[in-house]
Motif scaffolding. Structure first.
Motif, mmCIF file in Angstrom:
data_model
loop_
_atom_site.group_PDB
_atom_site.id
_atom_site.type_symbol
_atom_site.label_atom_id
_atom_site.label_comp_id
_atom_site.label_asym_id
_atom_site.label_seq_id
_atom_site.Cartn_x
_atom_site.Cartn_y
_atom_site.Cartn_z
ATOM 1 N N PRO A 76 39.358 40.574 42.397
ATOM 2 C CA PRO A 76 40.803 40.604 42.087
ATOM 3 C C PRO A 76 41.676 40.216 43.275
ATOM 4 N N LYS A 77 41.120 40.335 44.480
ATOM 5 C CA LYS A 77 41.873 39.959 45.675
ATOM 6 C C LYS A 77 41.687 38.484 46.023
ATOM 7 N N GLY A 78 40.934 37.765 45.199
ATOM 8 C CA GLY A 78 40.807 36.331 45.391
ATOM 9 C C GLY A 78 39.649 35.888 46.263
ATOM 10 N N LYS A 79 38.704 36.794 46.556
ATOM 11 C CA LYS A 79 37.575 36.437 47.389
ATOM 12 C C LYS A 79 36.428 35.933 46.521
ATOM 13 N N LEU A 80 35.999 34.702 46.768
ATOM 14 C CA LEU A 80 34.930 34.085 45.987
ATOM 15 C C LEU A 80 33.591 34.749 46.299
ATOM 16 N N PHE A 81 32.734 34.969 45.267
ATOM 17 C CA PHE A 81 31.393 35.492 45.524
ATOM 18 C C PHE A 81 30.418 34.999 44.457
ATOM 19 N N SER A 82 29.150 35.040 44.807
ATOM 20 C CA SER A 82 28.071 34.661 43.890
ATOM 21 C C SER A 82 27.413 35.934 43.378
ATOM 22 N N PRO A 83 27.487 36.212 42.085
ATOM 23 C CA PRO A 83 26.952 37.469 41.559
ATOM 24 C C PRO A 83 25.453 37.619 41.825
ATOM 25 N N LYS A 84 25.061 38.800 42.286
ATOM 26 C CA LYS A 84 23.650 39.128 42.499
ATOM 27 C C LYS A 84 22.980 39.527 41.186
ATOM 28 N N LYS A 85 23.734 40.211 40.312
ATOM 29 C CA LYS A 85 23.230 40.649 39.013
ATOM 30 C C LYS A 85 24.393 40.677 38.045
ATOM 31 N N VAL A 86 24.130 40.350 36.778
ATOM 32 C CA VAL A 86 25.166 40.391 35.751
ATOM 33 C C VAL A 86 24.618 41.126 34.529
ATOM 34 N N MET A 87 25.525 41.737 33.750
ATOM 35 C CA MET A 87 25.130 42.413 32.512
ATOM 36 C C MET A 87 26.285 42.336 31.522
ATOM 37 N N LEU A 88 25.998 41.888 30.300
ATOM 38 C CA LEU A 88 27.017 41.849 29.256
ATOM 39 C C LEU A 88 27.333 43.278 28.811
ATOM 40 N N HIS A 89 28.601 43.495 28.388
ATOM 41 C CA HIS A 89 29.085 44.859 28.176
ATOM 42 C C HIS A 89 30.191 44.831 27.120
ATOM 43 N N ALA A 90 30.334 45.954 26.406
ATOM 44 C CA ALA A 90 31.460 46.149 25.480
ATOM 45 C C ALA A 90 31.531 45.030 24.445
ATOM 46 N N GLU A 91 30.509 44.973 23.577
ATOM 47 C CA GLU A 91 30.441 43.985 22.495
ATOM 48 C C GLU A 91 30.496 42.556 23.012
ATOM 49 N N ASP A 92 29.868 42.341 24.151
ATOM 50 C CA ASP A 92 29.790 41.016 24.781
ATOM 51 C C ASP A 92 31.162 40.452 25.145
ATOM 52 N N SER A 93 32.137 41.317 25.234
ATOM 53 C CA SER A 93 33.470 40.836 25.611
ATOM 54 C C SER A 93 33.677 40.883 27.117
ATOM 55 N N ASN A 94 32.872 41.686 27.814
ATOM 56 C CA ASN A 94 32.973 41.816 29.260
ATOM 57 C C ASN A 94 31.632 41.501 29.907
ATOM 58 N N MET A 95 31.681 41.178 31.168
ATOM 59 C CA MET A 95 30.472 41.027 31.958
ATOM 60 C C MET A 95 30.633 41.821 33.251
ATOM 61 N N ILE A 96 29.635 42.667 33.543
ATOM 62 C CA ILE A 96 29.651 43.445 34.776
ATOM 63 C C ILE A 96 28.922 42.649 35.844
ATOM 64 N N LEU A 97 29.557 42.506 37.007
ATOM 65 C CA LEU A 97 29.030 41.682 38.086
ATOM 66 C C LEU A 97 28.797 42.524 39.324
ATOM 67 N N GLN A 98 27.741 42.180 40.073
ATOM 68 C CA GLN A 98 27.457 42.852 41.333
ATOM 69 C C GLN A 98 27.575 41.862 42.471
ATOM 70 N N ASN A 99 28.305 42.255 43.502
ATOM 71 C CA ASN A 99 28.491 41.441 44.689
ATOM 72 C C ASN A 99 27.559 41.974 45.777
ATOM 73 N N GLU A 100 26.630 41.148 46.224
ATOM 74 C CA GLU A 100 25.634 41.602 47.202
ATOM 75 C C GLU A 100 26.272 42.092 48.487
ATOM 76 N N ASN A 101 27.435 41.603 48.806
ATOM 77 C CA ASN A 101 28.100 41.978 50.053
ATOM 78 C C ASN A 101 28.934 43.250 49.929
ATOM 79 N N ASP A 102 28.984 43.846 48.738
ATOM 80 C CA ASP A 102 29.745 45.085 48.527
ATOM 81 C C ASP A 102 28.874 46.052 47.732
ATOM 82 N N PRO A 103 27.985 46.819 48.384
ATOM 83 C CA PRO A 103 27.012 47.660 47.681
ATOM 84 C C PRO A 103 27.595 48.891 47.005
ATOM 85 N N HIS A 104 28.868 49.184 47.179
ATOM 86 C CA HIS A 104 29.447 50.393 46.599
ATOM 87 C C HIS A 104 30.360 50.107 45.412
ATOM 88 N N SER A 105 30.490 48.844 45.010
ATOM 89 C CA SER A 105 31.410 48.490 43.932
ATOM 90 C C SER A 105 30.747 47.544 42.931
#
Length: 800
Positions: free
Chosen positions: A472-501
């Motif tokens: 949301p702050k505009g920092k580009l990243f490459s997702p380490k892991k993704v998972m579809l969520h909420a009737e496939d309307s959302n995707m949860i993304l993991q940023n390898e450089n931020d292990p707590h979010s």
């Protein structure tokens, strides 16, 4: 010729394997020297000849099966239309089957000029009519001779109703027919046999589509259409020079056995030495060595590591393993012991070495039941569920040469600059997420995500490109892991450089809209859905794992999203690596140590703990009902039956109640045959490295298949065959490039979605083939796309 009997002994050896020997390439003719119908007819232009077992003891078949050229099978189907008679004769059209009986007068002839021919009587034709199988010029004479002796042994067994192993040569010689020379088959094909592909221009191909996933609209050079891979010269595999054994500190086992080497050309194990000494020694701290020595030479020496891919078969008193030389070459060896006690002693010593090397813990410190579990997992086991004749009831996969998958950048009528195949930044496809609620697949490629629609006729169609994945702050990243969520309307993304979010992407808008701080001190290693099919519902919570904690994440909480009341932390370093859930929400958690825990809910101790075999677990899946747990290690898969079959908790799952003291889950190690592993590495120069394996899935679907990949090979296991203990439970498909990710289409086991570095394919599972020298050697070919092209103007490249 009869000197080849030792070779055929090991071709016959595995009675559960349907095919005994195959000549993979040749042409089948029907020759009528005395008939007014015509001298000869080409039946199959490209075919394979196989000798295989039947469901009856001492009965064997000679099978000649047609191999289709690209697009030919579907075009023939179109020409036949709705002709019911043609449909009913489908098997006859594709293969000819002959019972191996002495009445065939099966014989072989090696002609001047190198032509090799099998011939046998056409018992349903006119007098003098013959079938002739003319072997491809690349087939070695040794392979042809071996095929003939196997055919002779099969005829002997049919006539005398007993094994050929103790037959004298004079008994076998009666089936060696030396009649007048086999008449030459005409090389001129008849109109009936001519391939329709050669007389039609395929402007529109009824084959499956490939959607190109390069997402940057830059000029790329269009690759040329690939020609069919030529058959390589068949050369007998020679044993490599043995490595010198380092000084040993302790001998774990030392046994005498026969030594055989797998020959890539003939596909058989060839006896090298009738009496060798196989020794497993400790040579350093958690380092072990296998040395095999004959009377006058050292045959091989190598470290004991997971890549040796050990398989013990007590029925045949054999141990098969892989051997790697310093230059990366791979070989497959077989030791055959004189009795079961000798093999058991060797197994105990070798598995002790392998287990200690992987776990860095002394074998004798483990519990008795855990040692038994490890030993069972590396044997050829038959699981309890299989009915005796189940293998005859299942529908076999149709073997086709190619399913005609299409790659848009192979379209011959496209201009050179309207097709995009790869990014200038060097990114390639890395992850795949398949939609459950909607027919969409999502492919991660660096900081981009490609979206592909599943069409009703099982093709893929490029839909759009999410060109920038950024916080949301505009920092580009490459997702380490993704998972579809909420009737496939959302995707949860993991940023390898931020292990707590974690981050939530709104797929309707194509951008990240929320950052979820999980916890200040507990990182998130991986995550999984609350229940197996949660992504089809509006469920908001899901599971999170750190290296030694399991917890629930609720995005609706203010502040940190970890639910403290559903947190289970361990003081020991469990090194959790993967998790999966059932339809009811039971939880399986695996670790890099190789063990698995089963929970019925969060916040409590595990109901069942499955000990480690040694290798880290990199992926985990569970059947919807919780019966089967599927773990992926680098060199093998592990299938575990969680149903309890005895004791007070009989009929309950290990998720619900713990296994009794004298009971334990039954492991099934799913590995490739060592000879196939050696051939894989021989082709690619790379060791095995499986992608996370998955079951086919669907709310109303039973798990029937397993899919994974290693290097350029996709591998699928048939659950019926696995549970029946069949030795040929998997089929493969090879690509020209490494397979980055793979999964079944939701709700089916018939179609597989495959992400290559620069393409995404949906392929029919029936296009997979049994592992043979040819299917391992030859990559799948891409053909023209059915309709529409992904051109420069179709690529969406906007920040939304």
């Amino acid at each position: 010729m009869f000197m080849l009997r030792n070779v055929s002994k090991y071709l016959f050896g595995d009675a559960s394997k349907e095919s005994i020997i195959e000549v993979p390439q040749g042409q089948l003719y029907l020759v009528r020297p005395l008939s007014p119908k015509g001298y000869s007819e080409l039946i199959f232009r490209d075919a394979a000849a196989t000798i295989r077992r039947t469901g009856q003891e001492f009965q064997y078949q000679l099978v000649v099966q047609r191999a289709y050229e690209e697009g030919e099978e579907e075009l023939l189907g179109e020409e036949e239309g709705e002709d019911g008679a043609a449909d009913g004769l489908g098997v006859e059209k594709d293969e000819k089957i002959f019972l191996l009986d002495e009445g065939l007068h099966f014989r072989c002839e090696l002609r001047e000029g190198g032509e090799k021919v099998f011939a046998w009587r056409d018992l349903s034709g006119d007098p003098g009519d013959l079938y002739e199988f003319v072997c491809d010029h690349a087939i070695q004479a040794g392979t042809v001779s071996t095929f003939e002796i196997v055919a002779i042994q099969c005829q002997y067994e049919r006539k005398y109703r007993k094994s050929h192993e103790h037959a004298a040569e004079r008994d076998l010689h009666q089936f060696s027919y030396s009649e007048q020379p086999i008449p030459s088959a005409s090389p001129t094909p008849t109109p009936k046999a001519a391939s329709p592909v050669r007389s039609h221009t395929l402007t529109t191909s009824r084959t499956r589509s490939t959607a190109n996933t390069s997402l940057a609209p830059e000029k790329m050079v269009k690759p040329s259409r690939k020609e069919k891979t030529p058959v390589r010269d068949l050369v007998r595999t020679a044993a490599p020079i043995s490595a010198a054994a380092p000084p040993g500190t302790e001998i774990l086992c030392k046994e005498t056995a026969e030594l055989h080497l797998f020959d890539f050309a003939s596909g058989a194990f060839i006896l090298q030495d009738a009496a060798v000494s196989a020794t497993v020694s400790e040579v350093g701290t958690w380092q072990y060595w296998l040395q095999i020595t004959g009377t006058d030479k050292d045959w091989l020496g190598q470290p004991v590591i997971a890549d040796i891919n050990p398989v013990f078969n007590f029925e045949y008193l054999s141990f098969i393993f892989n051997h790697y030389t310093s230059d990366g070459s791979a070989y497959s060896w077989l030791l055959r012991f004189k009795d079961q006690e000798t093999e058991e002693r060797f197994q105990e010593g070798l598995m002790q070495a392998l287990w200690e090397q992987l776990n860095e813990t002394k074998w004798r410190k483990t519990k008795d039941d855990e040692r038994e579990y490890v030993l069972e997992a590396f044997q050829d086991l038959t699981m309890d569920d299989a009915a005796p004749n189940e293998e005859h009831e299942e529908e076999e996969l149709q073997e086709v040469e190619d399913d005609g998958q299409k790659s848009e950048h192979y379209d011959s009528d496209e201009s050179e600059d309207d097709v995009v195949t790869r990014d200038d930044d060097g990114n390639v496809n890395s992850q795949l997420a398949v939609g459950y609620k909607h027919d969409r697949s999502f492919v991660v490629r660096g900081s981009k995500i490609g979206v592909f629609k599943h069409t009703p006729n099982n093709n893929l169609e490029f839909s759009t490109n999410i060109s920038k994945v950024e916080t949301p702050k505009g920092k580009l990243f490459s997702p380490k892991k993704v998972m579809l969520h909420a009737e496939d309307s959302n995707m949860i993304l993991q940023n390898e450089n931020d292990p707590h979010s974690l981050y939530r992407m709104d797929l309707e808008y194509g951008k990240v809209v929320d950052e979820w701080k999980v916890h200040d001190n507990i990182p998130i290693t991986t995550f999984a859905p609350d229940k197996k099919f949660s992504q089809m519902t509006s469920e908001q919570t899901f599971l999170g794992l750190s290296k030694n904690a399991l917890y629930r994440i609720d995005p609706r909480l203010a502040g940190n999203k970890l639910v403290d009341s559903e947190l289970k932390q361990y003081t020991s370093k469990n090194d959790f690596s993967a998790a999966a859930t059932t339809e009811k929400g039971y939880i399986a958690v695996a670790s890099n140590k190789g063990d698995i825990r089963m929970f019925d809910r969060l916040g409590i101790n595990a109901k069942t703990h499955i000990p480690a075999l040694g290798e880290p677990i990199i992926g985990l899946d569970v059947s919807a009902d919780g019966r089967w747990v599927l773990a992926t290690c680098r060199t093998y898969l592990l299938l575990i039956d969680a149903l309890q079959k005895e004791g007070k908790n009989e009929g309950r799952l290990g998720f619900e109640k713990p296994f009794g003291k004298d009971s334990k889950p039954q492991p099934r190690r799913l590995g490739l045959q060592p000879s196939h592993v050696a051939q894989f590495q021989h082709e690619t120069g790379a060791p095995l490295s499986f992608t996370p394996a998955r079951f086919n899935t669907g709310v109303d679907n039973t798990e029937t298949s397993i899919i994974t990949a290693t290097g350029p090979f996709i591998v699928t296991w048939n659950m019926k065959k696995v549970l029946a203990g069949r030795k040929d439970p998997y089929t493969i498909k090879r690509y020209a490039e490494e397979v980055k990710a793979d999964d079944f289409k939701y709700g089916s086991d018939k179609n597989v979605i495959v992400a290559l570095p620069n393409e995404v394919n949906m392929v029919a599972k029936q296009s997979f083939r049994k592992p043979t020298r040819e299917s391992i050697m030859n990559p799948a070919r891409s053909s023209a796309r059915q309709s529409g092209r992904l051109g420069r103007d179709e690529i969406v490249n906007s920040p939304y």
